[in-house]
Design a protein around this motif. Structure first.
Motif, PDB file in Angstrom:
ATOM      1  N   GLN A 394      -3.475   4.301   7.032  1.00  0.00           N
ATOM      2  CA  GLN A 394      -3.902   4.556   5.653  1.00  0.00           C
ATOM      3  C   GLN A 394      -4.151   3.256   4.904  1.00  0.00           C
ATOM      4  OE1 GLN A 394      -2.030   4.429   2.478  1.00  0.00           O
ATOM      5  NE2 GLN A 394      -0.306   3.303   3.376  1.00  0.00           N
ATOM      6  N   THR A 414      -5.474   8.708  -2.164  1.00  0.00           N
ATOM      7  CA  THR A 414      -4.046   8.416  -2.054  1.00  0.00           C
ATOM      8  C   THR A 414      -3.217   9.270  -3.013  1.00  0.00           C
ATOM      9  OG1 THR A 414      -4.281   6.547  -3.609  1.00  0.00           O
ATOM     10  CG2 THR A 414      -4.411   6.053  -1.257  1.00  0.00           C
ATOM     11  N   THR A 451      -3.102  11.197   4.216  1.00  0.00           N
ATOM     12  CA  THR A 451      -3.810  10.142   3.493  1.00  0.00           C
ATOM     13  C   THR A 451      -4.728   9.359   4.429  1.00  0.00           C
ATOM     14  OG1 THR A 451      -1.936   9.923   1.972  1.00  0.00           O
ATOM     15  CG2 THR A 451      -3.520   8.114   2.014  1.00  0.00           C
TER      16      THR A 451
END
Length: 484
Positions: A394, A414, A451
């Motif tokens: 991520q 996010t 994410t």
């Protein structure tokens, strides 16, 4: 003479090796620099601990506030590296002297604007730090701890501006692919910080005895010295010196607005991530002191590995900016696979150590006599062995989107992954599934995985739109000012 991107070798494996070496050239010094910067805070914490429990509590409170504001300030200037990388690529590929000069002026404009933005963000952060020193007592903290933390916050506040100046010049040097001095300067700053911490706390040598606030004075001085050292190093570099224009007062509003628009979502993303991990720590703490100690220990291990991801993320992000500036969409597409492969290799090795030698991993953080905390931490390491890959992925995804100038998209993703997926999952696994602290970490893994997948999917779609033609947020010249 016009430079063109190097043509990678044929064959999937040979191409991956070629791209990995190119990425590592920039990622390794950046990752090592990140690890050295972690050592700065660690040094401060060690010196505080030697002063006693109250000093450690007060110093820890002050450092949490300082690091939160510093991290968000760094986010404000992070996109500068991408803009410099794209402008430098255009300068290298320009066919005429006039085009090269225009691209060079674009870099100088970015340096001026980044320093102006760093000054504004640092000044605002310093004021906020002082105000928070007076307001934190309203949050139920011990009055003696708050009283001891306040002078330290006042001493740390002035250092935020030179800290962000350093970050602005750092982004310039990295964007120009000249980061070699960063590691040397950061390592020297660790030594200087340790010496000044001890000297100003205890009044050794010719230094005054300041007690706990001496750590704040030392940190502020080190940030200023680090900025001056990096500036001096850049001035000695024949490639960087002509482009290093510190006349921030000559920045035009349009240039500053563009960098602010790119930097604000990055700062918000950094702040959101820090807040998410803080709330997860609070959830873990509801299961008792041993659970919180285990969470803190394992989180510290993952945080060290994350610095490798930060280096990969910055390197991949700059590679995307350069590749797109040169029209090399295929190269920008390959960097996603290369960065993830490098992250997988590192996390696989570290994960194997977590599984095979948990006692060795936990020994620096937990006393083996703390059997309950050690047992919980050993279980958490099994989750962390998988989790850290998604944490790296991520972080790389955010960097890739930054290379597309899609900083708002990264922030929105996010928010969904951390707060709408990760936090509820942590609560459900821990409470409803009755998995306790291990459930908290399974929820954390779920949030980070979601994410990562959303970020990487958004990057693929954004890159496809870029290949089809210009889209909003694509790289564009930021030269909106003219020097006389």
């Amino acid at each position: 003479m016009t430079r063109t991107p190097a043509t990678p070798p044929t064959g999937a494996w040979r191409t991956l090796r070629h791209d990995s070496r190119a990425l590592a050239t920039l990622a390794v010094p950046l990752a090592l620099t990140q690890l050295a910067q972690v050592a700065l805070t660690t040094t401060d914490t060690v010196v505080m601990g030697l002063m006693g429990a109250e000093a450690l509590a007060a110093g820890g409170l002050a450092l949490v506030i300082f690091n939160q504001l510093r991290t968000m300030g760094v986010g404000m200037v992070t996109a500068v590296g991408n803009q410099v990388a794209a402008a430098a690529a255009r300068a290298e590929s320009a066919g005429t002297d006039a085009a090269r000069e225009e691209a060079g002026e674009e870099v100088r404009a970015l340096v001026r604007a980044s320093l102006a933005l760093a000054t504004l963000a640092g000044g605002a952060g310093a004021v906020a730090m002082v105000l928070l020193g007076h307001l934190v007592g309203l949050l139920g903290q011990d009055a003696h701890v708050v009283a001891a933390a306040r002078p330290l916050l006042h001493a740390l506040a002035p250092g935020l501006v030179p800290c962000l100046w350093f970050q602005a010049v750092r982004q310039f040097t990295v964007g120009m692919r000249r980061p070699r001095a960063l590691l040397r300067i950061t390592l020297a700053s660790v030594v200087a910080n340790a010496a000044l911490d001890w000297g100003l706390v205890h009044g050794t040598w010719i230094l005054p005895e300041l007690g706990l606030p001496g750590i704040g004075v030392a940190t502020s001085l080190v940030h200023l010295l680090s900025f001056l050292a990096l500036y001096a190093s850049a001035r000695r570099d024949e490639r960087l010196a002509p482009l290093l224009d510190l006349r921030a007062w000559r920045t035009r509003a349009a240039t500053l607005r563009r960098l602010t628009a790119l930097g604000t979502p990055i700062a918000a993303t950094y702040g959101s991530e820090a807040g998410f991990f803080l709330v997860v720590a609070l959830v873990a703490g509801t299961f008792g002191e041993a659970a919180l100690a285990a969470h803190t220990a394992v989180n510290s291990c993952v945080y060290v590995v994350l610095q490798v991801a930060v280096g990969l993320s910055h390197a991949a992000s700059l590679h995307v900016s350069r590749a797109l500036a040169l029209g090399a969409t295929d190269s920008a597409r390959r960097v996603r696979t290369t960065a993830l492969a490098c992250a997988a290799a590192v996390t696989a090795v570290v994960g194997a150590v977590y599984v095979l030698a948990p006692g060795l991993v936990l020994r620096p953080f937990l006393d083996p006599a703390e059997h309950t905390a050690t047992a919980v931490a050993t279980d958490l390491l099994l989750v962390a062995a998988v989790l850290q890959f998604f944490d790296c992925a991520q972080n790389i995804g955010v960097g890739l989107l930054r290379g597309l100038d899609d900083t708002r998209g990264g922030f929105h993703v996010t928010l969904v992954g951390y707060w709408l997926v990760g936090l509820p999952a942590a609560w459900l696994f821990a409470r409803r599934a009755d998995l306790g602290p291990t459930g908290v970490w399974l929820g954390l893994l779920t949030g980070l995985a979601a994410t990562a997948l959303l970020l990487l999917r958004r990057y693929g779609r954004g890159l496809a739109r870029r290949a089809a033609g210009p889209f909003p947020g694509a790289h564009g010249s930021v030269v909106t000012e003219h020097t006389e």
